[in-house]
Design an enzyme around this catalytic site. Sequence first.
Site, mmCIF file in Angstrom:
data_model
loop_
_atom_site.group_PDB
_atom_site.id
_atom_site.type_symbol
_atom_site.label_atom_id
_atom_site.label_comp_id
_atom_site.label_asym_id
_atom_site.label_seq_id
_atom_site.Cartn_x
_atom_site.Cartn_y
_atom_site.Cartn_z
ATOM 1 N N GLY A 20 -1.208 6.488 -2.363
ATOM 2 C CA GLY A 20 -2.647 6.355 -4.092
ATOM 3 C C GLY A 20 -3.608 5.624 -3.229
ATOM 4 O O GLY A 20 -4.821 5.316 -3.400
ATOM 5 N N HIS A 21 -2.834 4.247 -2.490
ATOM 6 C CA HIS A 21 -4.384 3.381 -1.950
ATOM 7 C C HIS A 21 -4.836 4.056 -0.748
ATOM 8 O O HIS A 21 -5.742 3.631 -0.875
ATOM 9 C CB HIS A 21 -3.781 2.055 -1.395
ATOM 10 C CG HIS A 21 -2.761 1.155 -2.377
ATOM 11 N ND1 HIS A 21 -1.566 1.053 -2.560
ATOM 12 C CD2 HIS A 21 -3.564 0.251 -3.250
ATOM 13 C CE1 HIS A 21 -1.588 -0.072 -3.402
ATOM 14 N NE2 HIS A 21 -2.679 0.112 -4.186
ATOM 15 N N LEU A 68 1.026 -0.950 -0.035
ATOM 16 C CA LEU A 68 0.299 0.221 -0.273
ATOM 17 C C LEU A 68 0.989 1.157 -0.394
ATOM 18 O O LEU A 68 1.928 1.260 1.284
ATOM 19 C CB LEU A 68 -1.338 0.084 1.382
ATOM 20 C CG LEU A 68 -1.470 -1.068 1.540
ATOM 21 C CD1 LEU A 68 -2.918 -0.772 2.230
ATOM 22 C CD2 LEU A 68 -2.508 -1.416 0.534
ATOM 23 N N ASP A 86 -4.750 2.807 -13.472
ATOM 24 C CA ASP A 86 -4.970 1.736 -13.912
ATOM 25 C C ASP A 86 -5.816 2.101 -14.804
ATOM 26 O O ASP A 86 -7.563 1.187 -14.342
ATOM 27 C CB ASP A 86 -5.302 0.244 -13.090
ATOM 28 C CG ASP A 86 -3.483 0.066 -13.044
ATOM 29 O OD1 ASP A 86 -2.660 -0.277 -13.655
ATOM 30 O OD2 ASP A 86 -4.131 0.010 -11.356
ATOM 31 N N ILE A 141 -2.742 10.246 -7.463
ATOM 32 C CA ILE A 141 -1.847 10.531 -6.878
ATOM 33 C C ILE A 141 -0.643 10.398 -7.348
ATOM 34 O O ILE A 141 -0.521 9.121 -7.847
ATOM 35 C CB ILE A 141 -1.869 9.944 -5.470
ATOM 36 C CG1 ILE A 141 -3.404 10.113 -4.487
ATOM 37 C CG2 ILE A 141 -0.994 10.385 -4.562
ATOM 38 C CD1 ILE A 141 -4.125 11.121 -4.716
ATOM 39 N N GLN A 195 -4.104 -12.699 -12.641
ATOM 40 C CA GLN A 195 -3.822 -11.829 -13.718
ATOM 41 C C GLN A 195 -2.564 -11.601 -14.479
ATOM 42 O O GLN A 195 -1.627 -10.462 -14.316
ATOM 43 C CB GLN A 195 -4.417 -10.697 -12.847
ATOM 44 C CG GLN A 195 -3.689 -9.725 -11.962
ATOM 45 C CD GLN A 195 -4.206 -8.345 -11.314
ATOM 46 O OE1 GLN A 195 -5.861 -8.831 -10.485
ATOM 47 N NE2 GLN A 195 -3.973 -7.312 -11.207
HETATM 48 O O1 PAF Z 1 -5.196 -2.890 -8.962
HETATM 49 C C1 PAF Z 1 -4.987 -3.473 -8.888
HETATM 50 O O2 PAF Z 1 -4.465 -3.779 -7.808
HETATM 51 C C2 PAF Z 1 -5.232 -4.992 -8.884
HETATM 52 O O3 PAF Z 1 -5.613 -5.130 -10.224
HETATM 53 C C3 PAF Z 1 -7.259 -5.816 -8.135
HETATM 54 C C4 PAF Z 1 -7.999 -4.075 -9.085
HETATM 55 C C5 PAF Z 1 -6.741 -5.903 -7.316
HETATM 56 C C6 PAF Z 1 -7.538 -6.551 -9.235
HETATM 57 O O4 PAF Z 1 -6.418 -7.638 -8.265
#
Ligand code: PAF
Length: 301
Positions: A53-54, A50, A168, A194, A79
């Site tokens: 931004g988070h 984190l 993203d 951010i 992913q």
């Molecule tokens: O943006 C991210 O961190 C990831 O793609 C997400 C949305 C948590 C899905 O794994």
Amino acid sequence: MNTSESVGAGPGYQRGELTVHTEPAELAKVTRALRASGRRVHLVPTMGALHRGHLELIRRARQDVNAVVVVSVFVNPLQFGEGEDFGRYPRTFDADVQACRDEGVELVLAPTAETMYGPDPQITVHAGEAGSVLEGAHRPGHFDGMLTVVLKLFNIVRPDLALFGEKDYQQLVLIRRMARELNLDVAVQGIPTIRESDGLALSSRNAYLDEEQRRSALGLSAALVAGAHAGPGGAEAVLREASNVLAAEPEVQVDYLELRGTELGPAPDGGEARLLVAARVGPSRLIDNALVVLGGDESGS
Ligand code: PAF
């Protein structure tokens, strides 16, 4: 780990305290009970590591004082493609939990791949055409894996609201589209990127950069600024100005620089568009994007 006493939502939740759940089914029981008791549920999905931004997503999620905030921390194997950074993706779980606690988060979902996917998962979401361009063209299957885990998170948590960063951008567009097309009962909110004071977009992958690479990486945001300034001159001027900035950074290997409509279709002749860039800088693959307003300058300069 679900040691909190029952307070209105069954075991696994204590108001004002942070509880970590590793079992999605346990968290699902808690969020359903909270909703039934009249609380709203806001979800911030993350892969951990984190950064500010988070934290901004969490702060926005907490703006509704009636909402309980759930942060998921899960580095989703589905992913990541072959040869990507799944193995070395930064994992800072203890610091992440502390940051959540400091921000007043009450529930963290931190599943393992096993508790998330079970022994033999077969069903995935297909991101379609909008998932095969830009990032999708360079990371085949990435958006199928991302949408699959986000759909699972939505089904586990049943949030009223889910928040995602605009950094993203394609991810955000696809999640909104999934919510719309699959009739999901969740509002999806995008939060502006951010940046560091010098313009670098915050990203967990910035951690891989040394000082010189970090300096080179500034080329991405500088290119977006140059492109956005050229908006009145039209699409060609935007791409020309942005490309010139990137060309001056030999350490920045550009995967794509594209101007598109805000829903990622072809760029319009005038009005709002999105300029998106992805590039490799040393060991990191970085992405960034900006809003560009096209047209308005008859001279075309
Ligand atoms: O943006 C991210 O961190 C990831 O793609 C997400 C949305 C948590 C899905 O794994």
